[in-house]
Write a protein that holds these residues in place. Structure first.
Motif, short mmCIF file in Angstrom:
data_model
loop_
_atom_site.label_atom_id
_atom_site.label_comp_id
_atom_site.label_asym_id
_atom_site.label_seq_id
_atom_site.Cartn_x
_atom_site.Cartn_y
_atom_site.Cartn_z
N ILE A 223 0.88 -1.17 0.00
CA ILE A 223 0.00 0.00 0.00
C ILE A 223 0.91 1.22 0.00
O ILE A 223 1.64 1.45 0.95
CB ILE A 223 -0.89 0.02 1.26
N GLU A 224 0.88 1.97 -1.08
CA GLU A 224 1.90 3.01 -1.23
C GLU A 224 1.32 4.41 -1.37
O GLU A 224 1.45 5.05 -2.40
CB GLU A 224 2.78 2.66 -2.45
N PHE A 225 0.70 4.85 -0.30
CA PHE A 225 0.17 6.22 -0.33
C PHE A 225 1.29 7.24 -0.31
O PHE A 225 1.24 8.25 -0.99
CB PHE A 225 -0.75 6.45 0.87
N GLU A 226 2.33 6.95 0.52
CA GLU A 226 3.41 7.91 0.70
C GLU A 226 4.09 8.21 -0.64
O GLU A 226 4.43 9.35 -0.94
CB GLU A 226 4.43 7.39 1.72
N LYS A 227 4.24 7.13 -1.44
CA LYS A 227 4.89 7.30 -2.75
C LYS A 227 4.12 8.28 -3.63
O LYS A 227 4.67 9.00 -4.44
CB LYS A 227 4.97 5.93 -3.44
N HIS A 228 2.79 8.29 -3.45
CA HIS A 228 1.95 9.17 -4.24
C HIS A 228 1.67 10.50 -3.53
O HIS A 228 0.76 11.24 -3.93
CB HIS A 228 0.64 8.49 -4.59
N GLY A 229 2.42 10.72 -2.47
CA GLY A 229 2.29 12.02 -1.79
C GLY A 229 0.97 12.21 -1.06
O GLY A 229 0.51 13.32 -0.87
#
Lengths: 259, 269
Positions: A223-229
């Motif tokens: 789950i990569e929310f951080e990558k998408h800011g």
């Protein structure tokens, strides 16, 4: 605080329950690893051995097959904190005495640990209920106190066994956020078991999807929310959240219809 | 929104009525009791009943004052109280130890449970003659009689209460790193203290029952002895006085434990 080193690894873990009605194969082949500082959520159809996995990691149950490996810098087994579905605050103890329970059991009532508790209570705005009876508190507050009871033992790894499922929806949202913030600010590694997909997506860095019993790992979804800011405070409103949710929902639906 | 207390007329009216009703019940109780005594006394005075068999409140009161003065009554009361108290304490201590033991060794508990159930459903007065043969007459026999009535039930109830402890709470202790002893001291025992008090409330009465049976059969003193002795020599004043005192003692003991119960329940919530 994420590092690439594995912290716990499960290798082909199997587990069967035996009863007079016959053998139940709960876990067939569980294989995954958890990195230090990460937040992993385990999601699966109800009745599959989600909680069993936690019991095995914590050592309460011995696997019938496979291995669990802990990687740690110190030559000591990691300390594991466990949060159960219900807070189980004892009604004859006040809040503070409830938090002390773990320290009493392990005979660790040292000044440093007592100070840690005071700091945690202060930091998470619970100091004013310190001497109240649990029955006077709301469900959300009780679950936060239960978390502090767990944190008082300075665990390296936190196991969360559907800790919000007994709460109503509103409280669940706010408490799961509080718990998430606490775990992140205390830099703990956590494994959450839940049947609530949105809860898993909102909190975890990795979602592990299980099949129907006998359980195997069906999919591991980062789950990569951080990558998408996208900050964790507003994930629930994002498009990405919906995408993750739908993906997991579909896979679980497939799991439920395939027989 | 605040609950309004005593603010509206309707509420005040309701509260007043409720209070009045309570008062009414209280005075009715007093009245029933006083009426009963008056009727009894009148019946005895006008010879509607034979006061040789039925005694009368005045005669009983006179006897009470007389026997209190010469200390004999106080000694009998004291002995019955002491014997009941000892039986009760022994029941409690013995039951707690046994039930705890059963909890730690559940197979033992399972094994012995049917025996306890049989012993518990036995009319315990049937045991008294046997105890007299074994131990002779005297306080030892009486205390054992006192224990015999309640103890089996007490062990069973306590053991079953211990057994029914929420397994999730025991798991909590495990997750905190506790062992079986700590499960007992931190969860099982404190959780069951309210149950324990209500079991104690029943058993203080049962101890009194057992002690009176014991005194009937093997006593040289005590209220049970007075009742038997009085009935044999047709001193019915003495018999009824003893029964009245027993009523008072039972009420007092029950009241005491009830008070303790309320205090504990308040702490345990």
């Amino acid at each position: 605080m994420k590092s690439e080193k594995p912290f716990v690894r499960l290798d082909h873990v199997k587990f069967s329950y035996y009863s007079s009605r016959g053998e139940v194969e709960a876990l067939k082949d569980i294989d995954f690893s958890v990195e230090k500082g990460s937040f992993v959520a385990i999601v699966g159809p109800s009745g599959c051995g989600k909680s069993t996995i936690l019991s095995i990691i914590s050592g309460l149950l011995k696997p019938t097959g496979g291995y669990i490996t802990f990687y740690s810098e110190e030559f000591a087994p990691p300390k594991i904190g466990y949060m159960l579905q219900h807070d189980h605050l004892l009604e004859w103890r006040d809040v503070y005495q409830n938090i002390l329970l773990g320290l009493e059991i392990r005979k660790l009532k040292t000044p440093q640990n007592l100070e840690l508790i005071d700091n945690l209570l202060e930091k998470y705005k619970l100091a004013n209920v310190k001497h109240q009876k649990p029955s006077a508190l709301s469900g959300g507050m009780r679950q936060r106190i239960a978390l502090i009871r767990t944190l008082a033992l300075r665990p390296d790894l936190l196991l969360l066994d559907e800790p919000f499922s007994a709460l109503d929806y509103q409280t669940r949202l706010s408490v799961s956020k509080d718990v998430y913030d606490i775990i992140k600010s205390e830099e703990k590694t956590a494994i959450l078991v839940t049947h609530d997909i949105s809860e898993a997506v909102a909190m975890a860095d990795t979602v592990i999807l299980l099949t129907k019993p006998p359980c195997r790992v069906k999919d591991i979804i980062p789950i990569e929310f951080e990558k998408h800011g996208i900050s964790r405070d507003e994930v629930r409103n994002s498009k990405l959240f919906q995408q993750y949710f739908d993906e997991i929902w579909r896979e679980l639906q497939n799991e439920n219809t395939n027989q | 929104m605040k609950t309004q207390i005593n603010s509206s007329d309707g509420q005040r009216n309701y509260m007043r009525k409720a209070k009045l009703h309570k008062l009414l019940i209280f005075w009715c109780r007093i009245l029933v009791f006083a009426g009963f005594l008056a009727l009894w006394q009148t019946a005895a005075s006008f010879k509607w009943i034979d006061s040789f068999y039925f005694s009368s409140p005045l005669a009983i009161a006179k006897l009470f004052v007389h026997d209190i003065r010469d200390m004999s009554l106080l000694r009998h009361i004291g002995i019955t109280l002491l014997e009941s108290g000892l039986s009760f304490l022994l029941i409690i201590v013995f039951s707690v130890i046994t039930a705890t033991f059963f909890w730690f060794y559940p197979s033992l508990g399972k094994m012995l449970e049917p025996f306890l159930i049989v012993l518990n459903s036995l009319p315990k007065s049937a045991l008294a003659p046997l105890i007299i043969v074994w131990l002779g007459t005297g306080p030892r026999t009486i205390i054992l009689c006192g224990m015999s009535v309640g103890i089996f039930g007490c062990i069973l109830n306590l053991y079953q209460a211990f057994e029914q402890t929420d397994p999730e709470r025991l798991k909590l202790i495990e997750t905190l790193g506790g062992n079986k002893l700590q499960k007992f001291t931190k969860i099982v025992f404190p959780q069951n203290i309210p149950t324990f008090i209500s079991i104690a409330k029943v058993n203080i009465g049962l101890a009194l029952v057992g002690v009176i049976i014991g005194e009937f059969l093997a006593g040289r003193q005590g209220l049970g002895y007075l009742i038997i002795y009085g009935s044999q020599v047709f001193k019915l004043d003495m018999v009824i006085l003893s029964i009245v005192i027993l009523c008072a003692i039972a009420m007092l003991l029950y009241g005491m434990l009830n008070l303790l119960n309320k205090k504990i329940i308040a702490l345990w919530q």
